[in-house]
Design a protein around this motif. Structure first.
Motif, PDB file in Angstrom:
ATOM      1  N   ALA A 152      -9.137  31.393  -0.019  1.00  0.00           N
ATOM      2  CA  ALA A 152      -8.461  30.035  -0.461  1.00  0.00           C
ATOM      3  C   ALA A 152      -8.787  29.167   0.619  1.00  0.00           C
ATOM      4  N   TYR A 153      -8.478  29.489   1.858  1.00  0.00           N
ATOM      5  CA  TYR A 153      -8.802  28.401   2.983  1.00  0.00           C
ATOM      6  C   TYR A 153     -10.238  28.073   2.653  1.00  0.00           C
ATOM      7  N   GLN A 154     -11.143  28.953   2.538  1.00  0.00           N
ATOM      8  CA  GLN A 154     -12.663  28.522   2.512  1.00  0.00           C
ATOM      9  C   GLN A 154     -12.943  27.610   1.472  1.00  0.00           C
ATOM     10  N   LEU A 155     -12.143  28.029   0.290  1.00  0.00           N
ATOM     11  CA  LEU A 155     -12.652  27.005  -1.227  1.00  0.00           C
ATOM     12  C   LEU A 155     -12.051  25.940  -1.200  1.00  0.00           C
ATOM     13  N   CYS A 156     -10.750  25.630  -0.476  1.00  0.00           N
ATOM     14  CA  CYS A 156     -10.122  24.341  -0.599  1.00  0.00           C
ATOM     15  C   CYS A 156     -10.953  23.222  -0.373  1.00  0.00           C
ATOM     16  N   ARG A 157     -10.719  22.200  -1.544  1.00  0.00           N
ATOM     17  CA  ARG A 157     -11.562  21.143  -1.219  1.00  0.00           C
ATOM     18  C   ARG A 157     -10.939  20.032  -0.319  1.00  0.00           C
ATOM     19  N   TYR A 158      -9.797  20.151  -0.028  1.00  0.00           N
ATOM     20  CA  TYR A 158      -9.218  19.031   0.828  1.00  0.00           C
ATOM     21  C   TYR A 158      -8.139  19.622   1.848  1.00  0.00           C
ATOM     22  N   GLU A 159      -8.259  19.155   3.278  1.00  0.00           N
ATOM     23  CA  GLU A 159      -7.637  19.519   3.856  1.00  0.00           C
ATOM     24  C   GLU A 159      -6.052  19.664   3.799  1.00  0.00           C
ATOM     25  N   TRP A 160      -5.454  18.843   2.968  1.00  0.00           N
ATOM     26  CA  TRP A 160      -3.950  19.064   2.852  1.00  0.00           C
ATOM     27  C   TRP A 160      -3.726  20.028   1.885  1.00  0.00           C
ATOM     28  N   MET A 161      -4.719  20.684   1.160  1.00  0.00           N
ATOM     29  CA  MET A 161      -4.506  21.836   0.301  1.00  0.00           C
ATOM     30  C   MET A 161      -4.339  23.021   1.349  1.00  0.00           C
ATOM     31  N   ARG A 162      -5.061  22.975   2.526  1.00  0.00           N
ATOM     32  CA  ARG A 162      -5.154  24.079   3.364  1.00  0.00           C
ATOM     33  C   ARG A 162      -3.625  24.039   4.044  1.00  0.00           C
ATOM     34  N   GLU A 163      -2.972  22.958   4.158  1.00  0.00           N
ATOM     35  CA  GLU A 163      -1.730  22.725   4.975  1.00  0.00           C
ATOM     36  C   GLU A 163      -0.776  23.173   3.970  1.00  0.00           C
ATOM     37  N   ALA A 164      -0.920  22.966   2.344  1.00  0.00           N
ATOM     38  CA  ALA A 164       0.011  23.391   1.617  1.00  0.00           C
ATOM     39  C   ALA A 164      -0.181  24.995   1.494  1.00  0.00           C
ATOM     40  N   LEU A 165      -1.197  25.547   1.797  1.00  0.00           N
ATOM     41  CA  LEU A 165      -1.422  26.915   1.503  1.00  0.00           C
ATOM     42  C   LEU A 165      -0.903  27.758   2.976  1.00  0.00           C
ATOM     43  N   THR A 166      -0.910  27.087   3.889  1.00  0.00           N
ATOM     44  CA  THR A 166      -0.243  27.393   5.284  1.00  0.00           C
ATOM     45  C   THR A 166       1.326  27.602   5.189  1.00  0.00           C
ATOM     46  N   ALA A 167       1.869  26.330   4.550  1.00  0.00           N
ATOM     47  CA  ALA A 167       3.325  26.219   4.449  1.00  0.00           C
ATOM     48  C   ALA A 167       3.849  27.484   3.361  1.00  0.00           C
ATOM     49  N   LEU A 168       3.152  27.744   2.479  1.00  0.00           N
ATOM     50  CA  LEU A 168       3.359  28.906   1.455  1.00  0.00           C
ATOM     51  C   LEU A 168       3.460  30.109   2.273  1.00  0.00           C
ATOM     52  N   LEU A 169       2.341  30.476   2.991  1.00  0.00           N
ATOM     53  CA  LEU A 169       2.318  31.744   3.636  1.00  0.00           C
ATOM     54  C   LEU A 169       3.254  31.629   4.662  1.00  0.00           C
ATOM     55  N   GLU A 170       3.627  30.874   5.345  1.00  0.00           N
ATOM     56  CA  GLU A 170       4.802  30.737   6.164  1.00  0.00           C
ATOM     57  C   GLU A 170       6.095  30.995   5.412  1.00  0.00           C
ATOM     58  N   ARG A 171       6.263  30.604   4.269  1.00  0.00           N
ATOM     59  CA  ARG A 171       7.482  30.716   3.432  1.00  0.00           C
ATOM     60  C   ARG A 171       7.690  32.041   3.209  1.00  0.00           C
ATOM     61  N   LEU A 172       6.450  32.871   2.907  1.00  0.00           N
ATOM     62  CA  LEU A 172       6.299  34.226   2.622  1.00  0.00           C
ATOM     63  C   LEU A 172       6.455  35.148   3.617  1.00  0.00           C
ATOM     64  N   SER A 173       6.465  34.519   5.032  1.00  0.00           N
ATOM     65  CA  SER A 173       6.699  35.265   6.178  1.00  0.00           C
ATOM     66  C   SER A 173       5.521  36.212   6.561  1.00  0.00           C
ATOM     67  N   MET A 174       4.323  35.560   6.134  1.00  0.00           N
ATOM     68  CA  MET A 174       3.053  36.154   6.401  1.00  0.00           C
ATOM     69  C   MET A 174       2.304  35.854   7.618  1.00  0.00           C
ATOM     70  N   ILE A 175       2.578  34.574   8.010  1.00  0.00           N
ATOM     71  CA  ILE A 175       2.059  34.083   9.231  1.00  0.00           C
ATOM     72  C   ILE A 175       2.997  33.337   9.977  1.00  0.00           C
ATOM     73  N   GLU A 176       2.763  33.302  11.296  1.00  0.00           N
ATOM     74  CA  GLU A 176       3.743  32.431  12.134  1.00  0.00           C
ATOM     75  C   GLU A 176       3.467  31.078  11.945  1.00  0.00           C
ATOM     76  N   PRO A 177       4.582  30.343  11.948  1.00  0.00           N
ATOM     77  CA  PRO A 177       4.767  28.765  11.826  1.00  0.00           C
ATOM     78  C   PRO A 177       3.689  28.149  12.761  1.00  0.00           C
TER      79      PRO A 177
END
Length: 205
Positions: A152-177
Motif C-alpha cells: 500500500a505504501y508503494q501504491l498510494c497516489r498521494y503522500e497524505w494517504m501514506r500518512e493515514a496508513l501510518t496512523a492506522l498501523l500505529e493505532r493497530l500497534s504494528m509500528i512505533e509512532p
C-alpha cells in the motif's frame, strides 16, 4: 460477499457541505485482519502480514487511492465516509470514530493561491471491513484490491494517504509512532505537499 439491490452513487454538489470556502470531504482506510483457523487474535497482537488494506483503482493509473468523497448535508461525517467506501470500493464495515487525521487538499493549479477557494478539508477514518459486495455503484470506474501495508505504501497516489496508513498501523500497534511524514516519493505527481500546520497535516491531492 453479498449482492444488494442496485444502489446509485450520489453525484453533483447540491448537498455538499462547506466550511467557509473549503469543501468538506470524508473517507476511510478500509482494512481487515486475516485470522488463522481457530486462532482469534486481538488488534494489539496483530502482525503486519495479517492485516490487509483495501485500495481503489482508477482508469489509466497504476497507483491507487483510499475511498473518499464529498460530505453532504444530510449525513454526519461517519455516514459520509461509510457511503464513499460502499460507492467506490463496495465494502461495508465498522468506522472507528476517532479520525486518523484531517488534511487540506489543494490542486496544483491553486497551489500558489492563499485563498481556500477550490480546496477541500478531508477527514479520514479507519474502517474494519465486515462485508464485501459483489457489485457496487462505481464498479465501472473503480476497481478494488486487497494489499499488504508494505504494498500500500508503494501504491498510494498521494503522500497524505501514506500518512493515514501510518496512523492506522500505529493505532493497530504494528509500528512505533513516527514524528514526521515520509519524504514525498513521487516528484512527478501533479500535486505537492504543503508545509504542515501545528494541528493538522496539510497536503495536496
Amino acid at each position: 460477499m453479498s449482492s444488494p439491490d442496485k444502489v446509485i452513487a450520489r453525484t453533483g454538489r447540491l448537498r455538499q457541505r462547506y466550511d467557509n470556502e473549503y469543501r468538506l470531504v470524508a473517507g476511510c482506510v478500509p482494512y481487515r485482519v486475516k485470522k488463522e483457523e481457530g486462532n482469534r487474535c486481538s488488534l494489539g497482537e496483530d502482525d503486519p502480514e495479517q492485516v490487509e488494506v483495501l485500495m481503489v483503482s482508477t482508469p489509466n493509473r497504476a497507483d491507487m487511492v483510499f475511498p473518499k468523497g464529498g460530505w453532504e448535508d444530510d449525513e454526519d461525517v461517519y455516514q459520509a465516509a461509510s457511503r464513499e467506501a460502499m460507492e467506490e470500493a463496495g465494502v461495508k464495515g465498522i468506522i472507528n470514530r476517532v479520525t486518523l487525521g484531517h488534511w487540506v487538499f489543494k490542486s496544483k493549479s491553486s497551489q500558489n493561491s492563499s485563498s481556500p477557494r477550490g480546496a477541500c478539508k478531508g477527514y479520514i477514518f479507519a474502517m474494519e471491513v465486515t462485508e464485501e459486495l459483489e457489485s457496487w455503484p462505481e464498479q465501472a470506474t473503480h476497481g478494488r484490491r486487497w494489499v499488504s501495508p508494505g504494498e500500500a505504501y508503494q501504491l498510494c497516489r498521494y503522500e497524505w494517504m501514506r500518512e493515514a496508513l501510518t496512523a492506522l498501523l500505529e493505532r493497530l500497534s504494528m509500528i512505533e509512532p513516527v514524528g514526521s511524514a515520509q519524504e514525498l516519493t513521487d516528484q512527478s505527481s501533479m500535486y505537492m505537499m504543503l508545509q504542515a500546520t501545528s494541528d493538522s497535516a496539510v497536503a495536496l491531492c
